[in-house]
Structure formats: structure tokens, C-alpha cells
Design a protein around this motif. Structure first.
Motif, PDB file in Angstrom:
ATOM      1  N   GLN A  14       1.213 -19.033   4.935  1.00  0.00           N
ATOM      2  CA  GLN A  14       1.362 -17.636   5.336  1.00  0.00           C
ATOM      3  C   GLN A  14       1.151 -17.417   6.829  1.00  0.00           C
ATOM      4  O   GLN A  14       1.325 -16.308   7.309  1.00  0.00           O
ATOM      5  CB  GLN A  14       0.397 -16.756   4.546  1.00  0.00           C
ATOM      6  N   GLN A  51      -0.652   1.017   3.643  1.00  0.00           N
ATOM      7  CA  GLN A  51       0.779   0.808   3.469  1.00  0.00           C
ATOM      8  C   GLN A  51       1.438   2.100   2.998  1.00  0.00           C
ATOM      9  O   GLN A  51       0.758   2.999   2.509  1.00  0.00           O
ATOM     10  CB  GLN A  51       1.042  -0.334   2.475  1.00  0.00           C
ATOM     11  N   ARG A  62      -1.504 -10.402  -0.689  1.00  0.00           N
ATOM     12  CA  ARG A  62      -1.664 -11.852  -0.522  1.00  0.00           C
ATOM     13  C   ARG A  62      -0.397 -12.653  -0.793  1.00  0.00           C
ATOM     14  O   ARG A  62      -0.455 -13.842  -1.108  1.00  0.00           O
ATOM     15  CB  ARG A  62      -2.809 -12.392  -1.365  1.00  0.00           C
ATOM     16  N   ARG A  64       2.632 -11.977   1.352  1.00  0.00           N
ATOM     17  CA  ARG A  64       3.490 -11.943   2.538  1.00  0.00           C
ATOM     18  C   ARG A  64       2.980 -12.901   3.621  1.00  0.00           C
ATOM     19  O   ARG A  64       1.797 -13.203   3.691  1.00  0.00           O
ATOM     20  CB  ARG A  64       3.545 -10.527   3.128  1.00  0.00           C
ATOM     21  N   ILE A  69       4.552  -9.438   7.587  1.00  0.00           N
ATOM     22  CA  ILE A  69       3.633  -8.317   7.835  1.00  0.00           C
ATOM     23  C   ILE A  69       3.994  -7.641   9.149  1.00  0.00           C
ATOM     24  O   ILE A  69       4.047  -6.406   9.229  1.00  0.00           O
ATOM     25  CB  ILE A  69       2.171  -8.812   7.834  1.00  0.00           C
ATOM     26  N   ALA A  75      -0.223  -3.062   6.807  1.00  0.00           N
ATOM     27  CA  ALA A  75      -1.124  -3.997   6.136  1.00  0.00           C
ATOM     28  C   ALA A  75      -1.601  -3.392   4.823  1.00  0.00           C
ATOM     29  O   ALA A  75      -1.736  -2.176   4.701  1.00  0.00           O
ATOM     30  CB  ALA A  75      -2.323  -4.299   7.025  1.00  0.00           C
ATOM     31  N   THR A  76      -1.868  -4.255   3.857  1.00  0.00           N
ATOM     32  CA  THR A  76      -2.445  -3.800   2.595  1.00  0.00           C
ATOM     33  C   THR A  76      -3.961  -3.884   2.630  1.00  0.00           C
ATOM     34  O   THR A  76      -4.620  -3.428   1.715  1.00  0.00           O
ATOM     35  CB  THR A  76      -1.919  -4.634   1.407  1.00  0.00           C
ATOM     36  N   ASP A  80      -4.187  -9.052   5.432  1.00  0.00           N
ATOM     37  CA  ASP A  80      -2.962  -9.022   6.229  1.00  0.00           C
ATOM     38  C   ASP A  80      -3.271  -9.052   7.723  1.00  0.00           C
ATOM     39  O   ASP A  80      -2.612  -9.760   8.485  1.00  0.00           O
ATOM     40  CB  ASP A  80      -2.132  -7.788   5.891  1.00  0.00           C
TER      41      ASP A  80
END
Length: 98
Positions: A14, A51, A62, A64, A69, A75-76, A80
Motif C-alpha cells: 500500500q 470521507q 485498509r 487503498r 488515497i 482519508a477514512t 490512510d
């Protein structure tokens, strides 16, 4: 650089250093701590939280990459932000652990 530190320069699934991340990391000014502080400022200006309401967090949480991003611009949660931070610092050869 010591062998045990070099492992913190390796990209993960990631946190890969894409062309976009490499280009953006060049636009962020500074060296060492100044660069790190400027990355944090960049994150604050460019990645929004929370978001959009139409996005179901559990569908993307978890999943992306840092590049995605950045492209999405939101961001979540702290995960992120951390992924993007790690990618930017490693792009500048600053050893970073997630």
C-alpha cells in the motif's frame, strides 16, 4: 546506511512509490525534519477527513494504496494518513515504519 535501517525504505503493497508520489515528494520542500513537517502540512491541506458521505468506510478501509488515497483526496482515518506519510518519506529516502 545500516542494514537494519534499510528495511524501512522498502515499499509495501500500500506504500509503493508511484510516479505521482515521486513527483509530489519533489514538490514538498525541505530536508530531514523540515521535510517531515512539510509533509504533515501537505497532508492537512490536501487529504480531507472524513470521507464523503456516499462512501461506505468499511468498503475501502485498509484497502487503498497511498497513491489512491492521494487521488481520492480523502482519508477514512489515521491509517490512510499514515500510508501517505510513509510513502512520501520513503520517496525521499527517509527510513519510516508504519
Amino acid at each position: 546506511m545500516k542494514k537494519e535501517i534499510k528495511k524501512y525504505l522498502n515499499s509495501g503493497k500500500q506504500t509503493g512509490i508511484t510516479k505521482k508520489i515521486d513527483q509530489l515528494s519533489e514538490l514538498i520542500k525541505g530536508e530531514g525534519l523540515d521535510y517531515i513537517l512539510n509533509v504533515l502540512e501537505w497532508l492537512n491541506r490536501n487529504i480531507k477527513y472524513p470521507q464523503p458521505e456516499e462512501i461506505e468506510k468499511n468498503d475501502i478501509f485498509r484497502k487503498r494504496t497511498a497513491d489512491k488515497i492521494i487521488s481520492d483526496g480523502y482519508a477514512t482515518g489515521c491509517t490512510d494518513f499514515a500510508l501517505v506519510f510513509v510513502a512520501f518519506t520513503r520517496a525521499k529516502r527517509i527510513p519510516t515504519t508504519y
